[in-house]
Scaffold this active site. Structure first.
Site, short mmCIF file in Angstrom:
data_model
loop_
_atom_site.label_atom_id
_atom_site.label_comp_id
_atom_site.label_asym_id
_atom_site.label_seq_id
_atom_site.Cartn_x
_atom_site.Cartn_y
_atom_site.Cartn_z
N HIS A 148 9.87 17.29 36.93
CA HIS A 148 10.81 17.70 35.89
C HIS A 148 10.24 18.93 35.17
O HIS A 148 9.08 19.29 35.36
CB HIS A 148 11.06 16.56 34.89
CG HIS A 148 9.84 16.09 34.17
ND1 HIS A 148 9.23 14.88 34.43
CD2 HIS A 148 9.10 16.66 33.20
CE1 HIS A 148 8.19 14.74 33.64
NE2 HIS A 148 8.08 15.81 32.90
P1 TYD Z 1 8.09 10.17 32.58
O1 TYD Z 1 8.21 11.31 31.64
O2 TYD Z 1 9.15 10.00 33.61
O3 TYD Z 1 6.67 10.22 33.31
P2 TYD Z 1 6.06 11.37 34.23
O4 TYD Z 1 6.27 12.67 33.51
O5 TYD Z 1 4.63 11.02 34.40
O6 TYD Z 1 6.78 11.35 35.54
O7 TYD Z 1 7.97 8.84 31.70
C1 TYD Z 1 7.85 7.56 32.25
C2 TYD Z 1 8.44 6.56 31.26
O8 TYD Z 1 7.72 6.54 30.03
C3 TYD Z 1 9.88 6.86 30.91
O9 TYD Z 1 10.56 5.62 30.82
C4 TYD Z 1 9.81 7.49 29.57
C5 TYD Z 1 8.59 6.85 28.95
N1 TYD Z 1 7.85 7.75 28.02
C6 TYD Z 1 7.82 7.45 26.67
O10 TYD Z 1 8.43 6.46 26.21
N2 TYD Z 1 7.10 8.24 25.84
C7 TYD Z 1 6.42 9.32 26.30
O11 TYD Z 1 5.76 10.02 25.50
C8 TYD Z 1 6.48 9.63 27.71
C9 TYD Z 1 5.75 10.82 28.26
C10 TYD Z 1 7.21 8.80 28.52
#
Ligand code: TYD
Length: 131
Positions: A49
């Site tokens: 992303h």
């Molecule tokens: P995501 O951003 O998809 O992880 P990555 O960037 O590693 O692929 O986040 C994974 C899950 O965690 C999603 O359900 C959102 C949640 N999340 C939070 O609640 N707070 C945060 O600060 C982050 C980064 C993610």
């Protein structure tokens, strides 16, 4: 691509090493949030992303992983394997994080609070958004 690396100078003595991060001096933004990723299996790809506004600094404080950065024009992959080096990831930058070692702990310093609407999770939309 001009990837910005931030080098942290550890305080080292016979007891080990200590890295202190001074927000005003070592970070290109005011930190609003810190999170870390661990127990990521070697075959997973995280990220995939971009963010409209959010800036981040990533530090692999233990183990290693790779990050592929893509600004829509150029792509570059960086190995994160040094707890003294942070990689700055600007907004509007597509990232994929992969090749996690079993013991990796990836620490992320973020300029904004969590906001799902700041994410661009579709690559075509990302390419379109930066034009
Ligand atoms: P995501 O951003 O998809 O992880 P990555 O960037 O590693 O692929 O986040 C994974 C899950 O965690 C999603 O359900 C959102 C949640 N999340 C939070 O609640 N707070 C945060 O600060 C982050 C980064 C993610």
């Amino acid at each position: 691509m001009n990837i910005k690396r931030i080098c942290f100078q550890p305080h080292e003595d016979k007891r080990g090493k200590l890295v202190s991060i001074d927000v005003g001096k070592d970070m290109p933004f005011c930190i609003k949030r810190i999170y870390y990723i661990y127990d990521a299996a070697p075959e997973v790809v995280r990220g995939r992303h971009a963010h409209r506004k959010l800036e981040q600094v990533l530090v692999c404080v233990h183990g290693k992983c790779k990050i592929k950065l893509d600004d829509g024009k150029e792509k570059e992959t960086v190995l994160l394997d040094n707890p003294r080096v942070g990689i700055y990831v600007a907004n509007n930058m597509w990232r994929e994080i992969y090749d996690f070692s079993d013991d990796s702990v990836l620490m992320v310093f973020a300029s904004e609070e969590f906001d799902e609407s700041d994410y661009v999770r579709d690559y075509d939309e990302f390419i379109h958004s930066i034009k």
